[in-house]
Design an enzyme around this catalytic site. Structure first.
Site, PDB file in Angstrom:
ATOM      1  CE1 TYR A 146      -4.052   1.638   0.950  1.00 37.82           C
ATOM      2  CE2 TYR A 146      -2.523   3.002   2.010  1.00 37.82           C
ATOM      3  CZ  TYR A 146      -3.598   3.368   1.010  1.00 37.82           C
ATOM      4  OH  TYR A 146      -5.013   4.655   1.538  1.00 37.82           O
ATOM      5  CE  LYS A 150      -3.836   5.502  -2.198  1.00 41.67           C
ATOM      6  NZ  LYS A 150      -4.564   6.135  -2.717  1.00 41.67           N
TER       7      LYS A 150
END
Length: 299
Positions: A146, A150
């Site tokens: 994650y 990002k």
């Protein structure tokens, strides 16, 4: 003609749904999208058009965008919001899980840009809003894919912004802190792959570690990295408040290039000013603390 917005990741209880509601007050016609139209049942308004779009599928994105251009003069505001969570130690996480996260969080945005921004360029106007995350700027343990997706998204958005200056398209990078949404709950119970054992079996229930994981004694701490951001103690911001503030900025005549708000943002900004070694030590120390009940989701 009213301005037109296209938003991904608009399932009930999420940031996208709140962004849709906020745009209505600005007079937009909103094309709200998610993998399933049924998952957007909370959105009901004459100026909302709901479309089933899977951002991990090239054809699905192309068909959805084409429909908007068939029905309108063009997209004025594109918001890339669709995202999926990830929790688990890198050593326990299968390669395929990383691919899945990047397909949604990073390449989902890329697909939207490829289908929309050239059309915006032909009109010489438009705004693209990319929803990133503060942990794309400073990593936290046990959320590597994650974090990485990002971080890649942030760099992509910033490069896109520079390149779009010559075609009249504006790009806004939004880095939310803790925002009240369903990403942790849904991720734990339905969508997320939690962990894979050596025999390749996946669990889709509440997060658990493999019995032979090096991190078995840290299961509660690892769970907290998924759920704590949704607690009051973490300063979680209401999704509607977040949406209203974001929409107010990105629909202005001169939208900011970068916007960050939500729970833990002030702390994160302070950590970013420290040396990497110091910031990492502080984050790791906090992760090692035994979490309080209610901060690490289902047992």
């Amino acid at each position: 003609m009213p301005p037109v917005a296209f938003i991904t990741g608009c399932s009930n209880g999420g940031i996208g749904s709140a962004l849709c509601r906020s745009l209505l007050s600005k007079g937009y016609t909103v094309y709200a999208t998610a993998r399933s139209v049924d998952s957007m049942s909370d959105l009901s308004h004459k100026n909302i058009r709901k479309l089933a779009v899977d951002v991990t599928d090239n054809e699905s994105v192309a068909v959805g965008i084409r429909k908007v251009y068939e029905e309108t003069e063009g997209i004025d505001l594109l918001i890339s919001n669709a995202g999926t969570n990830h929790t688990g130690p890198l050593l326990d996480t299968p390669y395929e899980e990383g691919v899945r996260v990047f397909e949604t969080n990073f390449f989902g945005c890329v697909r939207l840009v490829k289908n929309v921004v050239p059309r915006m360029g032909l009109r010489g106007r438009g705004t693209v809003v990319v929803i990133g995350s503060i942990i794309g700027e400073l990593a936290t343990p046990f959320q590597a894919f994650y974090n990485s997706s990002k971080a890649a998204l942030h760099m992509y958005a910033e490069t896109l912004r520079m390149e779009c200056r010559v075609i009249g398209v504006k790009v806004v990078l939004v880095a939310p802190g803790a925002i009240k949404s369903n990403i942790a709950v849904v991720g734990a119970s339905v969508i997320q792959w939690c962990i894979r054992s050596r025999w390749g079996r996946f669990q889709k229930s509440a997060y658990t570690l493999a019995h032979d994981s090096f991190y078995k004694g840290m299961e509660k701490q690892i769970k907290r990295t998924r759920y704590e951001s949704q607690t009051k103690a973490f300063g979680v911001m209401d999704a509607d408040e977040f949406a209203n503030r974001v929409i107010s900025k990105v629909t202005s005549q001169n939208p900011p290039q970068y916007l960050t708000l939500g729970g833990a943002v002030r702390v994160w900004n302070l950590l970013k000013w420290l040396s990497r070694t110091t910031a990492e030590a502080i984050i790791w120390r906090e992760v090692l603390k035994m979490p309080k009940p209610g901060t690490y989701g289902p047992e």
